[in-house]
Design a protein around this motif. Structure first.
Motif, PDB file in Angstrom:
ATOM      1  N   GLY A 114       0.819  -1.344   0.131  1.00 49.15           N
ATOM      2  CA  GLY A 114      -0.156   0.059  -0.080  1.00 49.15           C
ATOM      3  C   GLY A 114       0.864   1.258   0.014  1.00 49.15           C
ATOM      4  O   GLY A 114       0.107   2.434   0.259  1.00 49.15           O
ATOM      5  N   TYR A 115       2.166   1.234  -0.329  1.00 45.16           N
ATOM      6  CA  TYR A 115       2.933   2.419  -0.436  1.00 45.16           C
ATOM      7  C   TYR A 115       3.305   2.733  -2.040  1.00 45.16           C
ATOM      8  O   TYR A 115       3.447   1.774  -2.848  1.00 45.16           O
ATOM      9  N   GLU A 116       3.843   4.029  -1.971  1.00 42.04           N
ATOM     10  CA  GLU A 116       4.477   4.183  -2.958  1.00 42.04           C
ATOM     11  C   GLU A 116       5.761   3.703  -3.272  1.00 42.04           C
ATOM     12  O   GLU A 116       6.689   3.612  -2.166  1.00 42.04           O
ATOM     13  N   PRO A 117       6.582   3.295  -4.187  1.00 38.71           N
ATOM     14  CA  PRO A 117       7.941   2.632  -4.262  1.00 38.71           C
ATOM     15  C   PRO A 117       8.830   3.731  -3.618  1.00 38.71           C
ATOM     16  O   PRO A 117       8.943   4.891  -3.730  1.00 38.71           O
ATOM     17  N   GLY A 118       9.799   3.121  -2.602  1.00 34.81           N
ATOM     18  CA  GLY A 118      10.744   4.068  -2.072  1.00 34.81           C
ATOM     19  C   GLY A 118      10.298   4.800  -0.898  1.00 34.81           C
ATOM     20  O   GLY A 118      10.922   5.676  -0.413  1.00 34.81           O
ATOM     21  N   ALA A 119       9.190   4.610  -0.448  1.00 31.36           N
ATOM     22  CA  ALA A 119       8.615   5.631   0.524  1.00 31.36           C
ATOM     23  C   ALA A 119       9.086   5.367   1.796  1.00 31.36           C
ATOM     24  O   ALA A 119       9.209   6.134   2.785  1.00 31.36           O
ATOM     25  N   PHE A 120       9.947   4.058   2.120  1.00 32.90           N
ATOM     26  CA  PHE A 120      10.538   3.978   3.505  1.00 32.90           C
ATOM     27  C   PHE A 120      11.694   2.872   3.044  1.00 32.90           C
ATOM     28  O   PHE A 120      11.616   2.239   2.160  1.00 32.90           O
ATOM     29  N   VAL A 121      12.533   2.977   4.120  1.00 34.43           N
ATOM     30  CA  VAL A 121      13.506   1.972   4.281  1.00 34.43           C
ATOM     31  C   VAL A 121      13.006   0.639   4.704  1.00 34.43           C
ATOM     32  O   VAL A 121      12.710   0.638   5.841  1.00 34.43           O
ATOM     33  N   PRO A 122      12.700  -0.547   4.057  1.00 34.99           N
ATOM     34  CA  PRO A 122      12.192  -1.647   4.662  1.00 34.99           C
ATOM     35  C   PRO A 122      12.943  -2.383   5.538  1.00 34.99           C
ATOM     36  O   PRO A 122      14.169  -2.627   5.451  1.00 34.99           O
ATOM     37  N   THR A 123      12.571  -2.666   6.822  1.00 33.59           N
ATOM     38  CA  THR A 123      13.143  -3.617   7.817  1.00 33.59           C
ATOM     39  C   THR A 123      12.168  -4.441   8.280  1.00 33.59           C
ATOM     40  O   THR A 123      10.975  -4.435   8.104  1.00 33.59           O
TER      41      THR A 123
END
Length: 663
Positions: free
Chosen positions: A226-235
């Motif tokens: 549900g996010y735009e690409p690159g919206a956060f750094v995934p952990t």
């Protein structure tokens, strides 16, 4: 060339390969760098004669070789077969794959290959590879280079014995490799095409280094969450924060075991999107080696929410169906072609319970079709299997408190080829129904008996009234006439002439009165006006008879069809006559009316007055002649209603249904 290798990296051999291929391949340094960037794995660039023109650092590391030892060499001179493994045919398979690429100009994926590599210190290192050979075409479609990319799967192959479910591992591996192959085939188009494919298929992919789990998401993976690409750094912590609490420990354990045993994995995680919507994300992955030789999770993920919702609905539907089957009071069984019981619900008791015997007991019932009467339960099941028709079965069983009765319906179940494969039988306890039917029959017979008795009593009352009229009225008048006539036959001596005339006159008057009473009785027995002129005129005569200075009596007949059955006309006339008599005798009314009309297949008779009224509950049985009317109404299957109260007059309504032939 020999086995497949890990990821590709750039190296010093890129310059030499560029210079060497410029003349015939038109491949400049910039293009080579683009290839090196696009293929981060372990690879070789081969000429059409299978000479090694370019090699990545990752390939050198995976094959334990040096660039100067293999660059410019014929592939299979640099990487020969291991003489210690004569059963291995990797060189043959690889050569066939490369020839296929040269002939077709299309990529070719090799299955898992056992292809050992030479050690610098001598001997061979055991290696297992997956290899993909991709052609590089010039403008005319001619193959000018072959990119030979390999993936080292030695650890995975050697750990197969530890994997409990080999089929699941093979499926996951093949799925992952197929996805990788498709991705590599599309690299020559653009990354945008890959993103469109992910979006269209509701899929995404990710990588995560082990053990620190630094994730790298594809654009499709961001969108799945549900996010735009690159919206956060995934952990992993961020992913867990948006996951269903029950799924967090389960997924972590699966990832830990996959990292520990270097095995493929699969899980479904419930994820909450920023808009609050919950989605089911299904992931399939494996552990691979990155360009630095470190283990890495590589996985693809797909949104399976709709599928899970459909499965859940099916489970709920099945649960509801099973609950219904288990709790229905009917006996439900299924029988195969050999008359074996293959299913029964809880109501059926196959071990000594009552229903199993009920089903096999035979009872010839008039409710069954004549062709099926006398057939036993097994015979009917066989007939359903043979003909595909639905049959009924009635069975009974003697019980201490009476006979238990069951009705069964035998329904065929068809196979895809149209033949009957099983018989579904639904048996229902109809003991209470049969008992109610018998009680209802007894009640109807009792009511009919009471009606007959009431009619006979009414007839007997009428006969007594007529007998009293004949004896006390006509009989007395005739006796008086006889006495007077006797005086004429035996006149007294000296009786004057005028005395004889007086006697004649008196006898004449007596006989006229007797004649009038005789006509009245005759009219009561068989109303001549009804016989001669019909029901409408007969009712109007009732109004004329009772109309006078003290009582205005009106009669109305509306929409009355001719040719009513004789008994209906007589009944309506008698009831109207009785209602009019009641009004005259008891109502003390100044206005009254009779109304007869036909409406919606029924005759409606209304009698209304403005008299002193009465309480209907006080005349339910015999009050004021209404018992006679009730008996007639009941005999004709009609209905009677009374609307009356003291001081407010009365309204009596009678509805008599007419047969279809009369409507």
């Amino acid at each position: 060339m020999k086995e497949n290798a890990p990821d590709m990296a750039t190296g010093s051999g890129l310059e030499e390969a560029t210079a060497k291929s410029q003349s015939n391949a038109k491949l400049d340094k910039k293009s080579l760098r683009q290839i090196a960037t696009a293929f981060p794995g372990a690879y070789l660039v081969l000429s059409p004669d299978l000479e090694i023109q370019l090699v990545s650092d990752a390939y050198l590391a995976a094959t334990l070789s040096k660039r100067e030892d293999i660059l410019g060499k014929y592939l299979f001179d640099a990487f020969p077969d291991n003489p210690a493994t004569p059963e291995a045919n990797a060189v043959k398979n690889l050569h066939a794959s490369l020839m296929c690429v040269l002939e077709t100009g299309k990529p070719h994926q090799l299955p898992l290959q056992h292809y050992d590599v030479p050690r610098q210190e001598g001997g061979f290192a055991v290696k297992y590879w997956n290899a993909l050979n991709t052609p590089v075409l010039n403008e005319t479609g001619e193959v000018i280079h072959i990119i030979h990319k390999v993936t080292d799967v030695t650890a995975l192959a050697q750990s197969r014995a530890k994997v409990k479910d080999l089929e699941a591992e093979h499926h996951v591996l093949q799925t992952t490799l197929e996805q990788l192959r498709k991705t590599q085939q599309q690299l020559h188009d653009s990354e945008a095409l890959l993103r469109e494919a992910e979006q269209a298929g509701h899929i995404g992919s990710y990588e995560a280094d082990i053990p620190d789990l630094n994730f790298r998401f594809s654009d499709g993976m961001y969108k799945l969450l549900g996010y735009e690409p690159g919206a956060f750094v995934p952990t992993l912590d961020l992913i867990d924060a948006s996951s269903h609490p029950e799924d967090i420990p389960v997924v972590r354990q699966i990832l830990e075991e996959a990292a520990l045993y270097q095995q493929p994995y699969e899980y479904t995680r419930r994820v909450y999107r920023p808009d609050g919507q919950m989605r089911y994300i299904h992931s399939i992955g494996k552990v691979a080696q990155n360009s630095q030789g470190r283990p890495t999770f590589i996985a693809i993920a797909q949104d399976v929410t709709e599928r899970r919702q459909t499965e859940e609905k099916l489970r709920q539907s099945e649960t509801q169906f099973r609950t219904l089957i288990s709790n229905t009071p009917d006996i439900i069984t299924r029988w195969d072609k050999d008359l074996n019981l293959v299913f029964n619900n809880q109501v059926f008791k196959p071990k000594g319970g009552l229903p199993v015997y009920l089903l096999y007991q035979q009872e010839n019932s008039g409710a069954e079709q004549p062709a099926n009467q006398g057939l036993t339960w097994p015979e009917k099941v066989k007939r359903v299997l043979a003909t595909g028709e639905t049959l009924e079965h009635y069975s009974s069983y003697p019980m201490p408190d009476g006979t238990a009765r069951y009705h069964s319906r035998l329904v065929p179940e068809f196979a895809e080829d149209g033949t009957v494969k099983r018989v579904l039988a639904i048996a229902r306890d109809i003991t209470s129904l049969k008992r109610l039917e018998q009680e209802n029959l007894d009640l109807r017979l009792s009511q009919q008996k009471e009606l007959v008795i009431a009619i006979l009593e009414a007839q007997e009352t009428e006969r007594r009234r007529i007998a009293e009229g004949l004896h006390n009225g006509i009989g007395q008048l005739l006796y008086a006439a006889k006495l007077n006539l006797d005086q004429l036959c035996h006149p007294e001596q000296g009786q004057p002439e005028q005395g004889v005339d007086t006697t004649f006159t008196k006898v004449d008057q007596i006989l006229e009165q007797a004649i009038r009473q005789t006509r009245g009785l005759s009219h009561q027995l068989t109303p001549a006006v009804l016989e001669d002129f019909g029901l409408q005129v007969a009712l109007e005569e009732i109004g004329t008879m009772f109309n006078g200075p003290k009582l205005q009596f009106h009669t109305y007949v509306l929409k009355l069809r001719p040719h009513l059955d004789k008994h209906v006309q007589v009944a309506v006339y008698r009831m109207a006559q009785e209602l009019a008599n009641n009004i005259v005798k008891h109502a003390k009314a100044t206005e009254a009316s009779l109304l007869l009309r036909e409406q919606k297949g029924s005759l409606i008779l209304l009698a209304e007055d403005n008299g002193i009224g009465f309480r209907p509950e006080q005349v339910r049985s015999q009050g004021m002649g209404l018992k006679f009317i009730r008996d007639w109404v009941q005999l004709l299957s009609g209905s009677l209603s009374i609307d009356a109260a003291p001081g407010k007059g009365a309204l009596v309504q009678i509805h008599l249904p007419l047969p279809d032939s009369q409507t």
